[in-house]
Design a protein around this motif. Structure first.
Motif, PDB file in Angstrom:
ATOM      1  N   ILE A 105      -5.620   9.688  -1.167  1.00 51.21           N
ATOM      2  CA  ILE A 105      -6.563   9.312  -0.227  1.00 51.21           C
ATOM      3  C   ILE A 105      -6.009   9.922   0.958  1.00 51.21           C
ATOM      4  N   SER A 106      -6.211   9.974   2.542  1.00 49.14           N
ATOM      5  CA  SER A 106      -6.072  10.365   3.288  1.00 49.14           C
ATOM      6  C   SER A 106      -4.583   9.661   3.622  1.00 49.14           C
ATOM      7  N   TYR A 108      -4.912   9.018   7.336  1.00 52.26           N
ATOM      8  CA  TYR A 108      -4.693   7.444   7.857  1.00 52.26           C
ATOM      9  C   TYR A 108      -4.441   6.298   6.846  1.00 52.26           C
ATOM     10  N   LEU A 109      -5.598   6.657   5.799  1.00 49.01           N
ATOM     11  CA  LEU A 109      -5.392   5.210   5.005  1.00 49.01           C
ATOM     12  C   LEU A 109      -4.108   4.807   4.416  1.00 49.01           C
ATOM     13  N   ARG A 110      -3.492   6.257   4.224  1.00 53.13           N
ATOM     14  CA  ARG A 110      -1.695   5.839   3.523  1.00 53.13           C
ATOM     15  C   ARG A 110      -1.391   4.703   4.166  1.00 53.13           C
ATOM     16  N   ASP A 112      -2.239   2.478   6.836  1.00 52.62           N
ATOM     17  CA  ASP A 112      -2.788   1.634   6.978  1.00 52.62           C
ATOM     18  C   ASP A 112      -2.225   0.141   5.345  1.00 52.62           C
ATOM     19  N   LEU A 113      -2.408   1.110   4.209  1.00 56.88           N
ATOM     20  CA  LEU A 113      -2.092   0.255   2.482  1.00 56.88           C
ATOM     21  C   LEU A 113      -0.493  -0.052   3.338  1.00 56.88           C
ATOM     22  N   ASP A 143     -13.453   0.215   6.998  1.00 59.17           N
ATOM     23  CA  ASP A 143     -12.710   2.128   7.120  1.00 59.17           C
ATOM     24  C   ASP A 143     -11.437   1.049   6.215  1.00 59.17           C
ATOM     25  N   VAL A 144     -10.677   0.313   6.047  1.00 58.33           N
ATOM     26  CA  VAL A 144      -9.738  -0.018   5.318  1.00 58.33           C
ATOM     27  C   VAL A 144     -10.101  -0.912   4.192  1.00 58.33           C
ATOM     28  N   PRO A 147     -12.396   0.800   1.152  1.00 59.76           N
ATOM     29  CA  PRO A 147     -11.719   1.987   0.312  1.00 59.76           C
ATOM     30  C   PRO A 147     -10.348   1.872  -0.625  1.00 59.76           C
ATOM     31  N   LEU A 148      -9.913   1.582   0.086  1.00 58.71           N
ATOM     32  CA  LEU A 148      -8.533   1.035  -0.704  1.00 58.71           C
ATOM     33  C   LEU A 148      -8.948   0.309  -2.012  1.00 58.71           C
ATOM     34  N   HIS A 151     -10.837   3.267  -4.746  1.00 61.07           N
ATOM     35  CA  HIS A 151      -9.650   3.548  -5.352  1.00 61.07           C
ATOM     36  C   HIS A 151      -8.110   2.946  -6.214  1.00 61.07           C
TER      37      HIS A 151
END
Length: 623
Positions: A105-106, A108-110, A112-113, A143-144, A147-148, A151
């Motif tokens: 994952i990107s 930014y997504l990391r 956010d997680l 956006d968050v 996607p999370l 995945h």
């Protein structure tokens, strides 16, 4: 039947992995993972279980990674048999499953997680929006969260309220990462604390009482997050003091009764330190609440009394108020728990009279708005006042029950129940009212009615209280007692006591209720003539009673029963020692004149047992 994956099928399959991701397939179990790998490989790979387990760990059970493993295994003619590093032959990343998954994952997504991992429990989209610093929940979802979820890094809970949770196999890994990289991120902590402080404030707002069941269900869902709020709030008090004071003042019932943990004590101690710098009234109110949580959550009554005395110095100079009356009731309860019933009655009576005068004044203010909606502040004052009146009435009911004034006790409890029903509707405090009535009917000799009320109280509390709590524990004790005495079902009664003990164990055993559990257990084991176990339970009861400084009368009664159990085990010297201790305590209580009828009865019973021991010894000496 196995499916053979040709090169073209495999290419097409990998090309469409994104479609699989969008289907939100959750992580598979170990058995399901093995089956998927073998199906994709097109043959039974016949790997060892240890090898399969390593594959499962490194893929996290995620279907996409398992499919990649299966595709690579299909291409291999010499499959690895060694349990050591079984994926090395597959040319896969040597990183742990968690890092491997996060790599997909990107950046930014990391991040956010990692921020979302600050939640200790499940969370709503609104909470995620707040902690991420997003403007709208729709943006956070798109956006968050989506996607999370696609995945398989977060899951959704099957509840009426749409909630999310970090996948269990990632939770510990992310918590360690957060401590390593984000420990200094004050913004995340502040956003978390402010969001849940506002949420807790809403639960205690006057409009909430009209739909209290709904809000109480929300509280049980958010309880893990609220506990973390109490722990972290100390770092956010300076810039959010007014918000946290409002929460500490109005949410005292929730925090004291439903979060009986160390965090609640630390929270109020921090609030006292912050309030000291603000105003004398605020400091007095927080000292009063701090004393409450010390007394109820940790049974530290001596320290609680010290806080009450300091609070009295702060609040008394300003004259009568609901806060001062509430404080007097706290002081009365300390005397009640210490067996000083006359002093307790005096403080409870002062409190109730003051509250009734406050009630008349408030009613005059309310009459000015005849036919109009009351202002918010006035409605809040009414709720706090009625809540205080019902609590003091309940305390007086318990007191009158102890001094055998059953009619007055019933009147107080019924009036308290009526006020609570008008205020809350269906609420766990109604369960506490039923519990109190069951105690009165028990002492009045109406055991059947006592069991009926005990079961009603437990049923209502179970609806609302999902976390370990003393309020459920007390109802379990009463149902256990009356199931034993009325239905003569020792096994069922001991089952209730086991459940009560587990609750107390999770909260910390150093509490007077631990002694009560063991005391009741000893009674039931004695009834079944299981004297060895009964003696052990009574010894534990005496230990916890002494550690937690319960009334001398309670200790004397437990010592008496312990002595009787030892007598049946023919451990006469030990029995004589325990009965003599009981006799001495009862004699001292008689001399002090606390309750001559009750102490006299205890004394007579103990004298009878000592005489019986003397007779047994004489008979033995003649043999």
């Amino acid at each position: 039947m196995f499916v053979i994956f040709t090169t073209q099928v495999r290419i097409d399959f990998v090309r469409n992995l994104s479609m699989i991701e969008r289907r939100n397939i959750p992580p598979l179990s170990f058995e399901e993972s093995i089956e998927l790998v073998n199906i994709v490989a097109g043959t039974d790979t016949n790997l060892s279980e240890t090898c399969y387990m390593e594959i499962f760990k490194q893929t996290g059970g995620l279907p996409r990674k398992l499919i990649e493993v299966g595709c690579k295994l299909q291409q291999m003619t010499d499959l690895p048999r060694s349990p050591q590093d079984p994926l090395s032959h597959l040319n896969l990343s040597p990183l742990s499953a968690e890092l491997w998954i996060l790599n997909d994952i990107s950046k930014y997504l990391r991040n956010d997680l990692l921020t979302l991992s600050y939640f200790p429990g499940s969370f709503s989209a609104e909470a995620a929006t707040a902690i991420l610093g997003s403007q709208k929940a729709s943006f956070a979802k798109h956006d968050v969260l989506s996607p999370l979820h696609s995945h398989c890094l977060i899951s959704t809970e099957d509840t009426p309220m749409h909630r999310f949770a970090i996948q269990p196999f990632l939770r510990h890994f992310l918590e360690e990462l957060y401590l390593l990289y984000r420990n200094s991120d004050a913004k995340t902590r502040n956003r978390f604390c402010v969001f849940f402080a506002h949420l807790l404030k809403q639960m205690t707002h006057m409009e909430v009482y009209e739909r209290h069941g709904e809000r109480f269900s929300l509280f049980t869902m958010e309880v893990d997050n609220i506990q973390k709020l109490l722990l972290e709030a100390v770092h956010c008090l300076d810039e959010n003091y007014d918000l946290f004071f409002d929460v500490a003042y109005n949410a005292e019932y929730y925090i004291t009764n439903l979060l009986p943990k160390k965090e609640s004590v630390d929270f109020y101690e921090s609030m006292c330190n912050a309030a000291r710098r603000r105003s004398k009234r605020h400091y007095g109110i927080m000292l009063s609440s701090f004393g409450q949580v010390l007394a109820f959550a940790q049974n530290r009554r001596a320290e609680a009394y010290q806080q009450y005395m300091k609070a009295l110095d702060c609040l008394r100079p300003s004259g009568e108020s609901t806060d001062l009356a509430w404080l007097y009731s706290h002081i009365g309860y300390v005397w009640h728990e210490s067996g000083k019933f006359k002093k307790a009655e005096r403080y409870f009576t002062i409190s109730l009279r003051m509250l009734r005068r406050q009630n008349k004044m408030l009613s005059r203010h309310e009459s000015q708005y005849s036919g109009l909606s009351l202002p918010i502040g006035l409605r809040q004052d009414r709720i706090i006042l009625n809540r205080s009146i019902s609590s003091v009435l309940s305390s007086l009911g318990l007191l009158y029950n102890h001094i055998d004034n059953y009619q007055k006790s019933i009147e107080c409890h019924e009036e308290a129940m009526e006020v609570r029903k008008q205020l809350f509707g269906l609420h766990p405090s109604i369960g506490a009212g039923y519990n109190n009535l069951c105690l009165v009917y028990d002492r009045a000799g109406q055991r059947g009615k006592a069991l009926e009320y005990a079961k009603k109280g437990l049923q209502i509390k179970r609806i609302f209280v999902k976390q370990p709590s003393n309020t459920v524990l007390v109802s379990l004790l009463n149902v256990a007692l009356f199931t034993h005495t009325i239905e003569d079902d020792s096994d069922k009664s001991l089952g209730y006591l086991d459940e009560a003990y587990q609750i107390r164990e999770s909260l910390g055993l150093q509490h007077s209720l631990t002694g009560v559990i063991e005391d009741y257990r000893g009674d039931m084991l004695s009834h079944s003539k299981r004297w060895q176990e009964a003696a052990h339970s009574f010894s534990e009861a005496v230990h916890w009673y002494r550690v937690t400084e319960v009334s001398s009368r309670t200790i004397a009664e437990a010592l008496h029963k312990w002595g009787v159990a030892l007598k049946h085990l023919e451990r006469f010297d030990e029995a004589h020692q325990r009965l003599t201790e009981s006799y001495q305590i009862s004699s001292d209580l008689m001399a002090e004149g606390h309750s001559k009828q009750k102490d006299g009865k205890n004394l007579d019973n103990t004298v009878g047992e000592l005489d019986d021991l003397k007779r047994i010894r004489i008979e033995e000496s003649r043999r």
